[in-house]
Motif scaffolding. Structure first.
Motif, PDB file in Angstrom:
ATOM      1  N   GLU A 161       0.838  -1.208   0.000  1.00  0.00           N
ATOM      2  CA  GLU A 161       0.000   0.000   0.000  1.00  0.00           C
ATOM      3  C   GLU A 161       0.872   1.257   0.000  1.00  0.00           C
ATOM      4  O   GLU A 161       0.647   2.195  -0.776  1.00  0.00           O
ATOM      5  N   GLY A 162       1.869   1.256   0.875  1.00  0.00           N
ATOM      6  CA  GLY A 162       2.742   2.428   0.988  1.00  0.00           C
ATOM      7  C   GLY A 162       3.556   2.656  -0.275  1.00  0.00           C
ATOM      8  O   GLY A 162       3.763   3.798  -0.706  1.00  0.00           O
ATOM      9  N   THR A 163       4.002   1.583  -0.887  1.00  0.00           N
ATOM     10  CA  THR A 163       4.805   1.706  -2.112  1.00  0.00           C
ATOM     11  C   THR A 163       3.962   2.316  -3.234  1.00  0.00           C
ATOM     12  O   THR A 163       4.406   3.234  -3.936  1.00  0.00           O
ATOM     13  N   PHE A 164       2.757   1.830  -3.387  1.00  0.00           N
ATOM     14  CA  PHE A 164       1.900   2.370  -4.449  1.00  0.00           C
ATOM     15  C   PHE A 164       1.521   3.823  -4.150  1.00  0.00           C
ATOM     16  O   PHE A 164       1.491   4.675  -5.040  1.00  0.00           O
ATOM     17  N   PHE A 165       1.275   4.091  -2.882  1.00  0.00           N
ATOM     18  CA  PHE A 165       0.879   5.450  -2.484  1.00  0.00           C
ATOM     19  C   PHE A 165       1.979   6.465  -2.791  1.00  0.00           C
ATOM     20  O   PHE A 165       1.699   7.602  -3.191  1.00  0.00           O
ATOM     21  N   LEU A 166       3.225   6.046  -2.629  1.00  0.00           N
ATOM     22  CA  LEU A 166       4.340   6.951  -2.937  1.00  0.00           C
ATOM     23  C   LEU A 166       4.251   7.398  -4.396  1.00  0.00           C
ATOM     24  O   LEU A 166       4.352   8.582  -4.707  1.00  0.00           O
ATOM     25  N   ARG A 167       4.038   6.446  -5.293  1.00  0.00           N
ATOM     26  CA  ARG A 167       3.913   6.775  -6.717  1.00  0.00           C
ATOM     27  C   ARG A 167       2.709   7.713  -6.951  1.00  0.00           C
ATOM     28  O   ARG A 167       2.787   8.672  -7.709  1.00  0.00           O
ATOM     29  N   ALA A 168       1.604   7.410  -6.263  1.00  0.00           N
ATOM     30  CA  ALA A 168       0.389   8.219  -6.453  1.00  0.00           C
ATOM     31  C   ALA A 168       0.598   9.658  -5.994  1.00  0.00           C
ATOM     32  O   ALA A 168       0.155  10.599  -6.653  1.00  0.00           O
ATOM     33  N   ARG A 169       1.299   9.830  -4.902  1.00  0.00           N
ATOM     34  CA  ARG A 169       1.482  11.183  -4.368  1.00  0.00           C
ATOM     35  C   ARG A 169       2.552  11.960  -5.127  1.00  0.00           C
ATOM     36  O   ARG A 169       2.489  13.179  -5.221  1.00  0.00           O
TER      37      ARG A 169
END
Ligand code: GLY
Ligand code: MN
Ligand code: MN
Length: 483
Positions: free
Chosen positions: A252-260
């Protein structure tokens, strides 16, 4: 840090009227009023979608001649005490203006000569004279510089006015009016004697159906969202070893980094479902273990700065190789998705792609002996749904489940048109406690989801860059895991 300035006692200072602030000396108050540079941005270019937002307002104007239309962005929502949730403007407001500011309101004022005049109501720059700028929690010193009303006019191509005067103006106004409900209680209160739920609903439905067919700007944004999402999926595969050492949260955190970093946010809570969690359709707790030998169902989408979101799912073997039973189930879902995507074309019924996918899944379930045939009986009674669980897709846009207020006849019972964008996402889910299937099936959930644009000739899979076919997924993962 508290959101009001601190007095000498260390206690926060609440803003007071008349310029009197305990703990703030007159000298300090006087000092804070002046000595600030003029930072007005005088040569701002209009936003990239200014022509499209103008066309959308024109279509709205045409639908409701002679009526005042009020479209609020919404207000900040308290998370707890003096902290707020991140703000996201209403899709109706953002769609019609391109602006995303809290408390903003778009008003379309009917002209005697026909048509409407659009005005965007916003909070102006913070006043330095009365101390609001540094003593109010919403002052620019705390929350950041806002655009001046002049800047907003240049950016959004409509006159801008002070929103603090709007409620009184609406109360005093005469003539028919409609408001988009559910976003701004203050604005609704000002209109309470003038509007009806039924007429307001007509406005909401129109604005939802207006978004069914995307314009070129929107299609470009959806492709951007998907492209960032593809990179986010690659990021996740590269760190699967770290996820194994921690939990689904790492994914979740890895994908969120890309999203942000590339976008505004994720378009919805990422579903990072390892093992049997894949059978929980909206698994967003994401606190489970990630184990070699299990499948990871990752359903995630980056939302662009203009609010368009991708909605993509891949079901990946954590160790890079499907087991035989995993691959058997995966291939059935893949074939169902292929059949679904093939049914997406202009003029087709919206329901066709769902029916095409469901038929393939029902056929496999009968073939595997999990449900008694014939397939027609299974489909007629909906028996496959014990394992297929959900619809095969939905419209996609500024909302992940876009155009939700559209009428059945324009959406679910409607016909596909070029410019519509939808997900095709069949799945098979065998719950861990499902005693009606052999043990080897239990705890396996597979969904494959792509974002598909209806074109003049057929369709374009916006997420085609992310491998789907079983062997292609393994090869793609092997490349990333090696790197
Ligand atoms: N991510 C929610 C859905 O696929 O509809
Ligand atoms: Mn979806
Ligand atoms: Mn999804």
């Amino acid at each position: 840090m508290e959101s009001d300035a601190e007095g000498e006692s260390g206690k926060p200072v609440k803003q007071r009227k008349n310029g009197l602030y305990p703990g703030v000396s007159d000298e300090l108050a006087e000092s804070m009023k002046s000595g600030w540079a003029d930072t007005e941005l005088r040569d701002l270019a209009p936003i990239a979608q200014a022509a499209e937002t103008a066309a959308r307002r024109a279509a709205l104007s045409e639908r409701f001649p002679g009526e005042r239309l009020v479209v609020p962005a919404g207000n900040l929502k308290t998370r707890s005490n003096d902290t707020e949730y991140p703000f996201r403007a209403s899709v109706e407001y953002a769609y019609l203006t391109g602006n995303q500011t809290e408390d903003g309101v778009l008003v379309l004022e009917p002209r005697v000569s026909g048509g409407h005049t659009a005005t965007i109501y916003l909070l102006p720059r913070s006043d330095r004279e009365n101390g609001e700028f540094w003593l109010s929690g919403q002052g620019e010193l705390w929350v950041g510089r806002r655009h001046s009303l002049g800047e907003a006019e240049r950016l959004y191509g409509v006159p801008a006015s002070d929103v603090r005067r709007l409620p009184d103006a609406l109360r005093e106004a005469t003539g028919p009016v409609r408001v988009v409900r559910g976003y701004d209680a203050g604005i609704e209160a000002a209109l309470t004697d003038k509007v009806t739920a039924e007429r307001d609903e007509e406005l909401r439905v129109f604005l939802s159906e207006q978004r069914l067919v995307k314009d070129d700007f929107e299609i470009g944004e959806l492709q951007k969202a998907v492209d960032s999402t593809v990179r986010g999926f690659e990021d996740v595969v590269r760190v699967l070893d770290k996820a194994e050492a921690t939990s689904e949260r790492y994914i979740e955190g890895t994908f969120f980094l890309r999203a942000r970093v590339e976008g505004n946010d994720v378009g919805y809570g990422s579903i990072c479902a390892s093992g049997a969690h894949a059978c929980t359709l909206h698994w967003v707790r994401n606190d489970g273990p990630v184990r070699s030998g299990d499948l990871l169902l990752l359903d995630a989408g980056v939302e662009t700065h203009t609010y368009y979101t991708a909605d993509v799912t891949r079901t990946l073997p954590v160790n890079g190789r499907f087991s035989a039973i995993q691959r058997k189930i995966y291939d059935a879902v893949y074939d169902a998705q292929e059949a679904g995507i093939a049914a997406v074309r202009p003029g087709a019924k919206y329901r066709d792609f769902h029916d095409a996918s469901q038929r393939v899944l029902a056929e496999r379930l009968v073939e595997w002996g999990l449900v008694e045939g014939p397939v027609e009986r299974v489909l007629e009674l909906g028996l496959q749904r014990r394992w297929t669980l959900h619809g095969t897709g939905h419209m996609l846009g500024m909302d992940v489940h876009d155009c939700a207020a559209a009428r059945t006849e324009s959406y679910v019972d409607g016909v596909l048109e070029p410019g519509m964008c939808l997900t095709v996402e069949p799945g098979l889910y065998f719950q861990a406690d499902d005693l009606t299937v052999p043990e080897e099936y239990r705890g396996i959930g597979v969904r494959i989801e792509d974002d598909v644009l209806v074109t003049g000739e057929g369709n374009r899979n916006l997420s085609a860059a992310l491998p789907r076919e079983g062997a292609a997924v393994e090869a793609w993962m092997a490349g990333l895991l090696r790197g």
